[in-house]
Design an enzyme around this catalytic site. Structure first.
Site, PDB file in Angstrom:
ATOM      1  N   HIS A 178       0.839  -1.222   0.000  1.00 27.84           N
ATOM      2  CA  HIS A 178       0.000   0.000   0.000  1.00 27.84           C
ATOM      3  C   HIS A 178       0.864   1.259   0.000  1.00 27.84           C
ATOM      4  CE1 HIS A 178      -3.588  -2.407   0.487  1.00 27.84           C
ATOM      5  NE2 HIS A 178      -3.026  -3.027   1.505  1.00 27.84           N
ATOM      6  N   ASP A 235      -6.648   1.904   3.842  1.00 22.56           N
ATOM      7  CA  ASP A 235      -5.270   1.477   3.513  1.00 22.56           C
ATOM      8  C   ASP A 235      -4.761   2.136   2.232  1.00 22.56           C
ATOM      9  OD1 ASP A 235      -6.986   0.070   1.914  1.00 22.56           O
ATOM     10  OD2 ASP A 235      -6.129  -1.897   2.299  1.00 22.56           O
TER      11      ASP A 235
HETATM   12  N1  NAD Z   1      -8.812  -1.852   5.989  1.00 18.97           N
HETATM   13  C1  NAD Z   1      -8.561  -3.105   5.737  1.00 18.97           C
HETATM   14  O1  NAD Z   1      -8.172  -3.874   6.610  1.00 18.97           O
HETATM   15  C2  NAD Z   1      -8.773  -3.641   4.359  1.00 18.97           C
HETATM   16  C3  NAD Z   1      -8.890  -5.019   4.131  1.00 18.97           C
HETATM   17  C4  NAD Z   1      -9.141  -5.465   2.825  1.00 18.97           C
HETATM   18  C5  NAD Z   1      -9.258  -4.544   1.789  1.00 18.97           C
HETATM   19  N2  NAD Z   1      -9.119  -3.225   2.057  1.00 18.97           N
HETATM   20  C6  NAD Z   1      -9.239  -2.192   1.025  1.00 18.97           C
HETATM   21  O2  NAD Z   1     -10.602  -2.028   0.630  1.00 18.97           O
HETATM   22  C7  NAD Z   1     -10.614  -1.378  -0.634  1.00 18.97           C
HETATM   23  C8  NAD Z   1     -11.577  -2.096  -1.573  1.00 18.97           C
HETATM   24  O3  NAD Z   1     -11.041  -3.365  -1.883  1.00 18.97           O
HETATM   25  P1  NAD Z   1     -11.775  -4.355  -2.912  1.00 18.97           P
HETATM   26  O4  NAD Z   1     -11.030  -5.635  -2.877  1.00 18.97           O
HETATM   27  O5  NAD Z   1     -13.242  -4.356  -2.699  1.00 18.97           O
HETATM   28  O6  NAD Z   1     -11.452  -3.638  -4.296  1.00 18.97           O
HETATM   29  P2  NAD Z   1     -12.184  -3.931  -5.694  1.00 18.97           P
HETATM   30  O7  NAD Z   1     -11.257  -3.471  -6.746  1.00 18.97           O
HETATM   31  O8  NAD Z   1     -12.705  -5.328  -5.726  1.00 18.97           O
HETATM   32  O9  NAD Z   1     -13.452  -2.968  -5.624  1.00 18.97           O
HETATM   33  C9  NAD Z   1     -13.361  -1.571  -5.684  1.00 18.97           C
HETATM   34  C10 NAD Z   1     -14.583  -1.090  -6.411  1.00 18.97           C
HETATM   35  O10 NAD Z   1     -14.648   0.332  -6.279  1.00 18.97           O
HETATM   36  C11 NAD Z   1     -15.270   0.789  -7.468  1.00 18.97           C
HETATM   37  N3  NAD Z   1     -15.097   2.240  -7.561  1.00 18.97           N
HETATM   38  C12 NAD Z   1     -14.016   2.949  -8.000  1.00 18.97           C
HETATM   39  N4  NAD Z   1     -14.288   4.265  -7.947  1.00 18.97           N
HETATM   40  C13 NAD Z   1     -15.564   4.387  -7.465  1.00 18.97           C
HETATM   41  C14 NAD Z   1     -16.429   5.491  -7.191  1.00 18.97           C
HETATM   42  N5  NAD Z   1     -16.039   6.756  -7.420  1.00 18.97           N
HETATM   43  N6  NAD Z   1     -17.671   5.228  -6.693  1.00 18.97           N
HETATM   44  C15 NAD Z   1     -18.078   3.967  -6.469  1.00 18.97           C
HETATM   45  N7  NAD Z   1     -17.327   2.875  -6.741  1.00 18.97           N
HETATM   46  C16 NAD Z   1     -16.081   3.092  -7.226  1.00 18.97           C
HETATM   47  C17 NAD Z   1     -14.580  -0.007  -8.549  1.00 18.97           C
HETATM   48  O11 NAD Z   1     -15.298   0.033  -9.775  1.00 18.97           O
HETATM   49  C18 NAD Z   1     -14.565  -1.393  -7.918  1.00 18.97           C
HETATM   50  O12 NAD Z   1     -15.697  -2.171  -8.264  1.00 18.97           O
HETATM   51  C19 NAD Z   1      -9.144  -1.381  -1.101  1.00 18.97           C
HETATM   52  O13 NAD Z   1      -8.539  -0.140  -0.818  1.00 18.97           O
HETATM   53  C20 NAD Z   1      -8.517  -2.462  -0.259  1.00 18.97           C
HETATM   54  O14 NAD Z   1      -7.110  -2.310  -0.133  1.00 18.97           O
HETATM   55  C21 NAD Z   1      -8.858  -2.762   3.307  1.00 18.97           C
END
Ligand code: NAD
Length: 373
Positions: A96, A270
């Site tokens: 990240h 993250d």
């Molecule tokens: N905090 C934590 O412990 C933790 C754990 C796991 C994942 N995450 C984070 O969660 C986030 C999401 O992960 P993911 O696996 O679901 O990603 P992903 O790529 O599967 O999904 C992200 C989605 O966001 C959509 N998107 C992009 N811009 C947008 C907008 N303006 N409005 C609405 N939707 C939009 C994309 O089209 C996509 O479908 C990432 O940053 C990941 O690193 C954090």
């Protein structure tokens, strides 16, 4: 190759990057596996299980880093781990880097090869090493949101599923990827009214087909977002632009549209978070309040459910780890574009375009990075 597995030191991080079955698979292919004492204990995996699998148990992280060609971790190195990294060492973990200039500088200065789980991508756009943790975090986000919605914890005092004669909570989810889909399923299963905002129309169509009737899918734009913010009891931030900082969809001003006691769970913290008022928190001190809105922004959420998360993560990482251990990072990247997309830094250069752009640093394609550290 010598593969090192240090104990994670981030606050309440109990996951481990390799389980005994993985260690055994590596050892059986001729690799040496070094495991720091107690590395698996938080996931219920004792040192004896690693020793039985053929791994060497070492007393501390310094001993592991000193001998390992490849260090396999879960979370990014923390400042006290930076000096342990050796030039040319391969670091295989979540990194990240986009919102982390200091960490990026440290990895560049140490001239390591950083392969980030989160930027690896299959030809059809899946993120195979982000997916399992996003499944955990997505499901967990709803539990956490429901918990902090309790009045004594600063929430509105709304029970997520409601009761007969009283409506349930409204859960708004920004982003319909893995986190968003899993959050929507759990929230819907608990009886909430769910709004799921996504920008990709193909994905929206798919989500509308597979999710239950109490989930409404919406095209994400400023107007639909503002309307949803007025209704939300729980807001889950789940957007991602791979490698880049998360888009700031909810500004500080927009918090005024929300009801006091609403809970924001910004899972995308993250990558910097999709809410302007998001700042990373820890499992020890997970929430804070801004303008009466509760913010939960823990950057390693799955660490709390370490046993489930460790098995889910290592199921996904082991095949790649085996490939890099067998072929070395360069041949693995040449033969497998998914590994190549994971290369974020190589021998002092930034080799992922989105990371370089986010940090204002020069981008060097990994093939053109210095051959030696
Ligand atoms: N905090 C934590 O412990 C933790 C754990 C796991 C994942 N995450 C984070 O969660 C986030 C999401 O992960 P993911 O696996 O679901 O990603 P992903 O790529 O599967 O999904 C992200 C989605 O966001 C959509 N998107 C992009 N811009 C947008 C907008 N303006 N409005 C609405 N939707 C939009 C994309 O089209 C996509 O479908 C990432 O940053 C990941 O690193 C954090």
């Amino acid at each position: 190759m010598i593969v090192g597995v240090p104990k994670e030191i981030k606050d309440h991080e109990s996951r481990v990057a390799v389980i005994p079955a993985g260690a055994q698979a590596l050892v059986s292919r001729g690799h040496t596996v070094l495991v720091e004492r107690g590395a698996g204990s938080g996931s219920g995996l004792p040192d004896e299980a690693y020793a039985k699998a053929g791994a060497e148990i070492l007393p501390d992280a310094a001993a592991v880093y000193a001998r390992a060609d490849l260090v396999c971790k879960v979370k990014e190195p923390l400042p006290r781990e930076y000096p342990l990294l050796k030039p040319g060492q391969v670091l295989f973990t979540y990194l990240h880097l986009a919102p982390a200039p200091d960490l990026t500088r440290a990895l560049l200065d140490r001239r390591v090869v950083g392969i980030a789980y989160e930027t690896m991508e299959t030809a059809d756009g899946r993120k195979p090493l982000l997916e399992p943790m996003s499944e955990v975090a997505g499901k967990m986000a709803v539990h956490v949101g429901a918990y902090y919605l309790a009045k004594p914890l600063g929430g509105r005092g709304v029970l997520i599923g409601g009761v007969p004669g009283v409506p349930p909570a409204t859960v708004v989810i920004l982003g319909g990827g893995t986190v968003g889909y899993n959050a929507a399923r759990v929230a819907a299963g608990m009886g909430a009214w769910v709004y799921l905002l996504e920008v990709n129309p193909v994905r929206l169509r798919h989500l509308a087909e597979i999710l239950p009737a109490n989930v409404t899918t919406l095209m994400s734009n400023r107007m639909s977002l503002e309307e949803c913010l007025r209704r939300a009891d729980i807001l889950i931030g789940a957007v991602l632009t791979p490698g880049a900082k998360a888009p700031r969809l909810v500004t500080r001003d927009m918090l005024r549209l929300m009801k006091p006691g609403t809970v924001i769970v910004d899972v995308s913290v993250d990558q910097g978070g999709c809410v302007e008022t998001t700042r990373p928190t820890t499992h020890s001190d997970p929430v804070y309040e801004v303008n009466g809105i509760v913010h939960y922004c823990v950057a390693n959420m799955p660490g709390a459910y370490a046993r489930t998360a460790t098995f889910a993560l290592t199921n996904a990482t082991l095949p790649y780890l085996q490939q890099v251990a067998a072929d070395g990072w360069r041949r693995a990247a040449q033969e497998n574009p998914e590994v190549a997309l994971g290369l974020n830094v190589v021998h002092g250069t930034v080799t992922h375009p989105a990371v370089a752009e986010a940090l204002g640093l020069e981008y060097t394609p990994w093939e053109k990075a210095p051959a030696t550290p």
